[in-house]
Motif scaffolding. Structure first.
Motif, PDB file in Angstrom:
ATOM      1  N   GLU A 105      11.330  15.166  -4.407  1.00 56.69           N
ATOM      2  CA  GLU A 105      10.246  15.316  -5.396  1.00 56.69           C
ATOM      3  C   GLU A 105       9.455  14.026  -5.574  1.00 56.69           C
ATOM      4  O   GLU A 105       8.234  14.009  -5.494  1.00 56.69           O
ATOM      5  N   SER A 106      10.184  12.918  -5.834  1.00 51.31           N
ATOM      6  CA  SER A 106       9.497  11.687  -6.250  1.00 51.31           C
ATOM      7  C   SER A 106       8.962  10.886  -5.073  1.00 51.31           C
ATOM      8  O   SER A 106       8.106  10.019  -5.249  1.00 51.31           O
ATOM      9  N   GLY A 107       9.478  11.140  -3.883  1.00 46.18           N
ATOM     10  CA  GLY A 107       9.066  10.343  -2.739  1.00 46.18           C
ATOM     11  C   GLY A 107       9.662   8.951  -2.707  1.00 46.18           C
ATOM     12  O   GLY A 107       9.307   8.140  -1.856  1.00 46.18           O
ATOM     13  N   GLU A 108      10.617   8.642  -3.605  1.00 44.90           N
ATOM     14  CA  GLU A 108      11.268   7.322  -3.573  1.00 44.90           C
ATOM     15  C   GLU A 108      12.108   7.189  -2.305  1.00 44.90           C
ATOM     16  O   GLU A 108      12.878   8.094  -1.971  1.00 44.90           O
ATOM     17  N   ALA A 167       0.830  -1.207   0.000  1.00 40.28           N
ATOM     18  CA  ALA A 167       0.000   0.000   0.000  1.00 40.28           C
ATOM     19  C   ALA A 167       0.865   1.257   0.000  1.00 40.28           C
ATOM     20  O   ALA A 167       0.584   2.223  -0.733  1.00 40.28           O
ATOM     21  N   LEU A 168       1.916   1.256   0.805  1.00 40.46           N
ATOM     22  CA  LEU A 168       2.797   2.431   0.861  1.00 40.46           C
ATOM     23  C   LEU A 168       3.484   2.652  -0.481  1.00 40.46           C
ATOM     24  O   LEU A 168       3.565   3.781  -0.975  1.00 40.46           O
ATOM     25  N   GLY A 169       3.991   1.570  -1.057  1.00 41.52           N
ATOM     26  CA  GLY A 169       4.666   1.676  -2.346  1.00 41.52           C
ATOM     27  C   GLY A 169       3.731   2.194  -3.426  1.00 41.52           C
ATOM     28  O   GLY A 169       4.100   3.051  -4.235  1.00 41.52           O
ATOM     29  N   ARG A 170       2.490   1.691  -3.402  1.00 44.18           N
ATOM     30  CA  ARG A 170       1.502   2.106  -4.398  1.00 44.18           C
ATOM     31  C   ARG A 170       1.165   3.580  -4.213  1.00 44.18           C
ATOM     32  O   ARG A 170       1.041   4.324  -5.184  1.00 44.18           O
ATOM     33  N   SER A 171       1.033   4.021  -2.961  1.00 42.84           N
ATOM     34  CA  SER A 171       0.619   5.405  -2.717  1.00 42.84           C
ATOM     35  C   SER A 171       1.670   6.394  -3.213  1.00 42.84           C
ATOM     36  O   SER A 171       1.339   7.491  -3.644  1.00 42.84           O
ATOM     37  N   ILE A 172       2.950   5.989  -3.155  1.00 40.20           N
ATOM     38  CA  ILE A 172       4.001   6.886  -3.662  1.00 40.20           C
ATOM     39  C   ILE A 172       3.816   7.101  -5.165  1.00 40.20           C
ATOM     40  O   ILE A 172       3.862   8.233  -5.658  1.00 40.20           O
ATOM     41  N   VAL A 173       3.570   6.012  -5.876  1.00 42.82           N
ATOM     42  CA  VAL A 173       3.393   6.115  -7.330  1.00 42.82           C
ATOM     43  C   VAL A 173       2.105   6.852  -7.682  1.00 42.82           C
ATOM     44  O   VAL A 173       2.085   7.712  -8.564  1.00 42.82           O
ATOM     45  N   GLU A 174       1.038   6.537  -6.961  1.00 39.82           N
ATOM     46  CA  GLU A 174      -0.255   7.187  -7.260  1.00 39.82           C
ATOM     47  C   GLU A 174      -0.189   8.690  -7.039  1.00 39.82           C
ATOM     48  O   GLU A 174      -0.736   9.470  -7.818  1.00 39.82           O
ATOM     49  N   ALA A 175       0.514   9.088  -5.980  1.00 41.29           N
ATOM     50  CA  ALA A 175       0.639  10.524  -5.720  1.00 41.29           C
ATOM     51  C   ALA A 175       1.427  11.194  -6.833  1.00 41.29           C
ATOM     52  O   ALA A 175       1.113  12.313  -7.264  1.00 41.29           O
ATOM     53  N   ARG A 176       2.442  10.478  -7.312  1.00 36.98           N
ATOM     54  CA  ARG A 176       3.259  11.037  -8.385  1.00 36.98           C
ATOM     55  C   ARG A 176       2.403  11.242  -9.638  1.00 36.98           C
ATOM     56  O   ARG A 176       2.460  12.290 -10.273  1.00 36.98           O
TER      57      ARG A 176
END
Lengths: 368, 368
Positions: free
Chosen positions: B301-304, B212-221
């Motif tokens: 920026e990316s939240g990675e 879920a955390l990994g997905r939320s980073i991409v979705e926010a991007r």
């Protein structure tokens, strides 16, 4: 021919082992204590010569690995000595039928006696070196392709492990750092082999020889003859030097007791370089003898062997040399235990000062 | 509820794991590569929640132990990943029925996925920490009396061992030196437990959370919203700092990647101290948060998530904190993983800056 080790044989065996241990292999007093305790509690030990051992015997060594300097303060219990053998049996799935000494030394010849008594197993009249060397892979069986693995090891705290490595040099690397972390001294059971391989790869009759050498030192003392002369003759060696120890540098580093001793007599300066065992003898800067041949230090008067950790300022000592098992001079062996391996930039020099190279072990016998 | 990890889930899982790995636990790119290769060759992985795992399940972890910096150059094969699990099964005499992650991290959450695929075993939706820590004994199961032993370990060369130690701290000592000698990175299978103990001692639902955390980073991007805000909210944490990395000191010593990073913004200086994981965050010399609470570094920026070995001069980063599993604040846990254990002379400071002590784990639940 089989024979029996009794309580009264231990002192001679430990003394003779300490002599052939060339300074390493541990303190014969400590080793003797262990073996005597085991024989008192569990009875005598049957010693079996190589020609008697069954082809399908399951043989393994039991030994101490680490800095023998530490063992004086950390005497192993019989449980600690037995546990790696039991672990190895379980891992191998067949019981060990015979124990052997991996090397000759004050402790590493007597620990197998203690284990054989406590486990009621026969002990081979043989060992893997005919002397002592500091690293796990430095045994004649390595030259015959025998794997040290699986190797089982244990400390006095109850930590125990089994390791299988891709070669014996990797076994040394991993087990050495584990041994250092576990208190610089562990018990190890390894080099599982059958009777056929034992007859090929081991040095025969080494316990018989140790007992005879040990006995001859005491007998000479009683007869007030020179104990060292008899040893030199029995071993086919020569006397290198006699004098007073004036300096001993030593450090226990990376699990080994390394150092250098200086002995003088008149204007002559004799130096011994060691890493657990005596590895190089020099007189006034000239190399007299190096590993793999045997360099042995004895008390000047009593002829008692002196281990590298027993060397002290002020001792009067005699130093003798003797030939190693000829297989140690094969090219593969010299690469493994020659002076250059230990960082001494010199030719392998035999007990008599010659530099004659050895021949490869025949293909039919071994891999090197 | 069981669910399935498919190829397309790996990136999210690896990214989320790297975040909760708090700088340690390995590079998510490397971890992702391994897991994807395994899923491509062997198919999807079934993830089982703690409430579904049978009471008599035979569960063990599989993980990388060593300096994650090394793994970038030494990508393990599937054989290397499987071999300690197989060795542990053989030693234990019963097949392992379920795999688990011992910690959360870019590599140590994905290696179990790879192993589960290759061995066709279910994977628990759980882990032993809810974050990453650098030493073997630093897992919640230790607090419940679960032994890491027998522990099986292997390197890429084919060396393999099994070790049983008297406690988990001894396991760490011996396995750490072996790992260093074996190339600074080994595969380890250990902490065998049943389903009853797993429900008590593990952190539930951690793979679900990572995904879920990994997905939320991409979705926010994709949605062009701030990825970090969402993470802080999901984790119940807070934002600690944002700025530019101006210095990173690091050394791979004794099998760990240790160091310190300095980040500035305006007149403010923020420092991160790490040993594989981020362990202490300070702003202008004032401690903001320490281990055991989570300190996470992300690309501005990316939240990675950025691992400790990925920190570089010039990066613009954001640092956030979040609460650890509350059991990490129990007195026995603080002794094991608090800042003083790691040599930082400060009170354990929670994610929000408070120093409230935790309560002992209830007797009925654990030993500490």
């Amino acid at each position: 021919m089989s024979w029996t080790i009794k309580l009264e044989d231990i002192d001679d065996l430990a003394r003779g082992s300490a002599l052939l241990g060339t300074g390493g292999g541990g303190d014969p007093y400590i080793g003797g204590l262990l073996a005597k305790e085991a024989l008192r509690r569990h009875g005598d030990v049957t010693v079996v010569s190589l020609d008697e051992v069954p082809d399908d015997a399951v043989i393994a060594c039991i030994s101490m690995l680490g800095a023998p300097t530490v063992m004086v303060e950390k005497l192993p219990s019989l449980d600690e000595i037995m546990s790696p053998v039991q672990e190895l049996s379980e891992h191998y799935g067949r019981p060990i039928t015979h124990l052997m000494c991996i090397e000759v030394g004050g402790v590493n010849s007597t620990i197998p006696i203690a284990a054989a008594a406590a486990m009621n197993l026969p002990l081979l009249d043989a060992d893997g070196m005919g002397r002592a060397f500091p690293e796990l892979q430095m045994v004649l069986p390595t030259l015959y392709g025998v794997s040290a693995s699986p190797l089982a090891y244990a400390d006095e705290k109850g930590n125990i492990g089994v390791l299988r490595t891709i070669n014996n040099a990797w076994g040394e690397r991993i087990i050495r750092v584990a041994a250092v972390e576990m208190g610089c001294s562990i018990m190890l059971s390894a080099f599982q082999m059958n009777g056929v391989m034992a007859r090929k790869a081991l040095v025969p009759d080494s316990l018989t020889l140790c007992a005879a050498l040990g006995r001859s030192i005491v007998e000479a003392r009683v007869a007030k003859t020179d104990p060292v002369d008899g040893l030199v003759e029995t071993l086919g060696g020569r006397s290198l030097f006699g004098g007073k120890v004036v300096d001993v540098e030593r450090a226990t580093t990376a699990g080994f007791a390394r150092g250098r001793a200086t002995i003088i007599e008149g204007d002559s300066t004799f130096t011994l370089s060691f890493q657990n065992e005596h590895l190089m003898a020099e007189l006034n800067g000239v190399v007299l003898t190096t590993t793999p041949d045997l360099i042995m230090v004895l008390d000047f008067e009593s002829g008692e062997p002196i281990t590298t950790e027993g060397l002290r300022y002020g001792q009067r000592v005699r130093v003798i040399s003797a030939p190693a098992d000829e297989r140690w001079h094969s090219p593969a062996a010299i690469e493994m235990v020659g002076p250059r391996y230990f960082g001494y930039d010199t030719e392998p020099t035999r007990f008599d000062g010659s530099v004659r190279a050895g021949v490869p072990i025949a293909d039919s016998d071994g891999i090197a």
